[in-house]
Design an enzyme around this catalytic site. Structure first.
Site, PDB file in Angstrom:
ATOM      1  N   GLU A  12       8.313   1.431  -5.738  1.00 59.75           N
ATOM      2  CA  GLU A  12       8.299   1.134  -4.303  1.00 59.75           C
ATOM      3  C   GLU A  12       8.305   2.419  -3.494  1.00 59.75           C
ATOM      4  O   GLU A  12       8.830   3.439  -3.947  1.00 59.75           O
ATOM      5  CB  GLU A  12       9.551   0.333  -3.913  1.00 59.75           C
ATOM      6  CG  GLU A  12       9.343  -1.148  -3.845  1.00 59.75           C
ATOM      7  CD  GLU A  12       8.616  -1.604  -2.586  1.00 59.75           C
ATOM      8  OE1 GLU A  12       7.710  -0.898  -2.100  1.00 59.75           O
ATOM      9  OE2 GLU A  12       8.956  -2.679  -2.093  1.00 59.75           O
ATOM     10  N   ASP A  13       7.747   2.357  -2.291  1.00 58.99           N
ATOM     11  CA  ASP A  13       7.835   3.492  -1.375  1.00 58.99           C
ATOM     12  C   ASP A  13       9.216   3.536  -0.728  1.00 58.99           C
ATOM     13  O   ASP A  13       9.844   4.576  -0.646  1.00 58.99           O
ATOM     14  CB  ASP A  13       6.735   3.452  -0.318  1.00 58.99           C
ATOM     15  CG  ASP A  13       6.691   2.154   0.481  1.00 58.99           C
ATOM     16  OD1 ASP A  13       7.352   1.157   0.095  1.00 58.99           O
ATOM     17  OD2 ASP A  13       5.977   2.114   1.497  1.00 58.99           O
ATOM     18  N   ASP A  24      14.601  -1.263   1.791  1.00 60.76           N
ATOM     19  CA  ASP A  24      15.459  -1.410   2.968  1.00 60.76           C
ATOM     20  C   ASP A  24      16.294  -2.679   2.784  1.00 60.76           C
ATOM     21  O   ASP A  24      17.328  -2.651   2.124  1.00 60.76           O
ATOM     22  CB  ASP A  24      14.581  -1.467   4.220  1.00 60.76           C
ATOM     23  CG  ASP A  24      15.358  -1.417   5.518  1.00 60.76           C
ATOM     24  OD1 ASP A  24      16.607  -1.396   5.494  1.00 60.76           O
ATOM     25  OD2 ASP A  24      14.724  -1.409   6.580  1.00 60.76           O
ATOM     26  N   LYS A  58       0.813  -1.188   0.000  1.00 60.79           N
ATOM     27  CA  LYS A  58       0.000   0.000   0.000  1.00 60.79           C
ATOM     28  C   LYS A  58       0.862   1.259   0.000  1.00 60.79           C
ATOM     29  O   LYS A  58       0.415   2.327  -0.393  1.00 60.79           O
ATOM     30  CB  LYS A  58      -0.865   0.044   1.258  1.00 60.79           C
ATOM     31  CG  LYS A  58      -1.816  -1.104   1.405  1.00 60.79           C
ATOM     32  CD  LYS A  58      -2.542  -1.035   2.740  1.00 60.79           C
ATOM     33  CE  LYS A  58      -3.306  -2.305   2.977  1.00 60.79           C
ATOM     34  NZ  LYS A  58      -3.762  -2.415   4.352  1.00 60.79           N
ATOM     35  N   GLY A  59       2.077   1.126   0.444  1.00 57.27           N
ATOM     36  CA  GLY A  59       2.914   2.299   0.668  1.00 57.27           C
ATOM     37  C   GLY A  59       3.218   3.150  -0.537  1.00 57.27           C
ATOM     38  O   GLY A  59       3.487   4.336  -0.421  1.00 57.27           O
ATOM     39  N   ASP A 105       4.373   3.398   6.799  1.00 53.59           N
ATOM     40  CA  ASP A 105       3.497   3.211   7.946  1.00 53.59           C
ATOM     41  C   ASP A 105       4.187   2.559   9.133  1.00 53.59           C
ATOM     42  O   ASP A 105       5.269   1.994   9.018  1.00 53.59           O
ATOM     43  CB  ASP A 105       2.309   2.333   7.546  1.00 53.59           C
ATOM     44  CG  ASP A 105       2.700   0.872   7.371  1.00 53.59           C
ATOM     45  OD1 ASP A 105       2.195   0.025   8.125  1.00 53.59           O
ATOM     46  OD2 ASP A 105       3.509   0.573   6.468  1.00 53.59           O
ATOM     47  N   PHE A 156      13.631   4.188  11.522  1.00 50.95           N
ATOM     48  CA  PHE A 156      12.270   3.774  11.217  1.00 50.95           C
ATOM     49  C   PHE A 156      11.478   5.001  10.786  1.00 50.95           C
ATOM     50  O   PHE A 156      11.286   5.928  11.567  1.00 50.95           O
ATOM     51  CB  PHE A 156      11.595   3.100  12.419  1.00 50.95           C
ATOM     52  CG  PHE A 156      10.384   2.324  12.014  1.00 50.95           C
ATOM     53  CD1 PHE A 156      10.445   0.958  11.843  1.00 50.95           C
ATOM     54  CD2 PHE A 156       9.172   2.975  11.772  1.00 50.95           C
ATOM     55  CE1 PHE A 156       9.317   0.242  11.439  1.00 50.95           C
ATOM     56  CE2 PHE A 156       8.047   2.271  11.369  1.00 50.95           C
ATOM     57  CZ  PHE A 156       8.120   0.899  11.201  1.00 50.95           C
ATOM     58  N   ARG A 199       0.540   6.705   7.420  1.00 44.85           N
ATOM     59  CA  ARG A 199       0.765   6.782   5.974  1.00 44.85           C
ATOM     60  C   ARG A 199       0.383   8.146   5.395  1.00 44.85           C
ATOM     61  O   ARG A 199       0.915   8.565   4.384  1.00 44.85           O
ATOM     62  CB  ARG A 199      -0.057   5.721   5.242  1.00 44.85           C
ATOM     63  CG  ARG A 199       0.374   4.303   5.458  1.00 44.85           C
ATOM     64  CD  ARG A 199      -0.430   3.376   4.544  1.00 44.85           C
ATOM     65  NE  ARG A 199      -0.309   1.987   4.900  1.00 44.85           N
ATOM     66  CZ  ARG A 199       0.659   1.179   4.477  1.00 44.85           C
ATOM     67  NH1 ARG A 199       1.615   1.668   3.717  1.00 44.85           N
ATOM     68  NH2 ARG A 199       0.689  -0.084   4.826  1.00 44.85           N
ATOM     69  N   LYS A 217      17.171   2.938   1.601  1.00 44.81           N
ATOM     70  CA  LYS A 217      17.881   2.800   2.874  1.00 44.81           C
ATOM     71  C   LYS A 217      18.983   1.750   2.674  1.00 44.81           C
ATOM     72  O   LYS A 217      18.864   0.609   3.097  1.00 44.81           O
ATOM     73  CB  LYS A 217      16.902   2.326   3.944  1.00 44.81           C
ATOM     74  CG  LYS A 217      16.956   3.133   5.215  1.00 44.81           C
ATOM     75  CD  LYS A 217      16.304   2.458   6.392  1.00 44.81           C
ATOM     76  CE  LYS A 217      14.822   2.531   6.413  1.00 44.81           C
ATOM     77  NZ  LYS A 217      14.258   2.014   7.681  1.00 44.81           N
TER      78      LYS A 217
END
Length: 188
Positions: free
Chosen positions: A104-105, A108, A48-49, A164, A157, A170, A136
């Site tokens: 992608e949001d 990582d 969802k990001g 989120d 984080f 979000r 990241k």
């Protein structure tokens, strides 16, 4: 509830709304310059990001695109990836012979996007590239190179602008560092 109280779980703003807007305009320009032929370009957003990012990105691209989405589960409500990613909802578009841009949001560890990239390769697209709002790299656990990232950030984080914490935060208009005590407490 006012914004001051609403944002009280953020330690600091890392990327402002203005910086996000500028970064996404640069990303759209990169797409325009990279994809100059008439081959079909399919943007595949990982829900969802990606919603705020892909929504703003697609309106700034100066060419026709096909937009599709998929849901891939790896975090399962936790702060870290929980094992092998799982395709929950697949795309509907036939991507054979098409240029694919995975959106992608945040990247990582890289497990999820690497899994999706390999999954899509089996469908024989013309090309696959990866674009992310946030990279990241300190957290990377797999051999993965992003084709474009709007922002590289430290290993903190993050929440906001699609990112989120347990499905919350979000909708913040910025990207901020979540307070450590929130994670320690386990909820907002």
């Amino acid at each position: 509830m006012g914004k001051k109280e609403y944002y009280s779980n953020v330690e600091k703003v890392l990327i402002t709304k203005k910086q996000i807007n500028k970064g996404i305009l640069k990303a759209a320009k990169w797409i325009d310059e990279k994809y100059t032929d008439n081959n079909d370009l399919v943007l595949i957003g990982l829900l969802k990001g990606c919603i705020p990012f892909v929504g703003q990105l697609v309106t700034n691209i100066n060419r026709n695109v096909i937009l599709d989405f998929m849901v891939v589960s790896s975090f399962k409500g936790k702060e870290k990836a929980q094992g092998k990613p799982e395709i929950v909802t697949d795309i509907n578009t036939d991507i054979k012979g098409k240029d694919i841009l995975l959106v992608e949001d945040i990247v990582d560890s890289g497990y999820t996007i690497k899994y999706v990239q390999e999954y899509m390769e089996k469908r024989k697209p013309r090309s696959i590239s990866i674009i992310s709002l946030i990279d990241k790299p300190e957290g990377r656990k797999v051999d993965l190179k992003l084709d474009y990232a709007c922002f590289k950030v430290p290993d903190k984080f993050l929440v906001g602008y699609g990112l989120d914490y347990k499905e919350k935060c979000r909708n913040y208009e910025f990207i901020g560092v979540l307070k450590k005590e929130i994670i320690e407490k386990g909820d907002i």
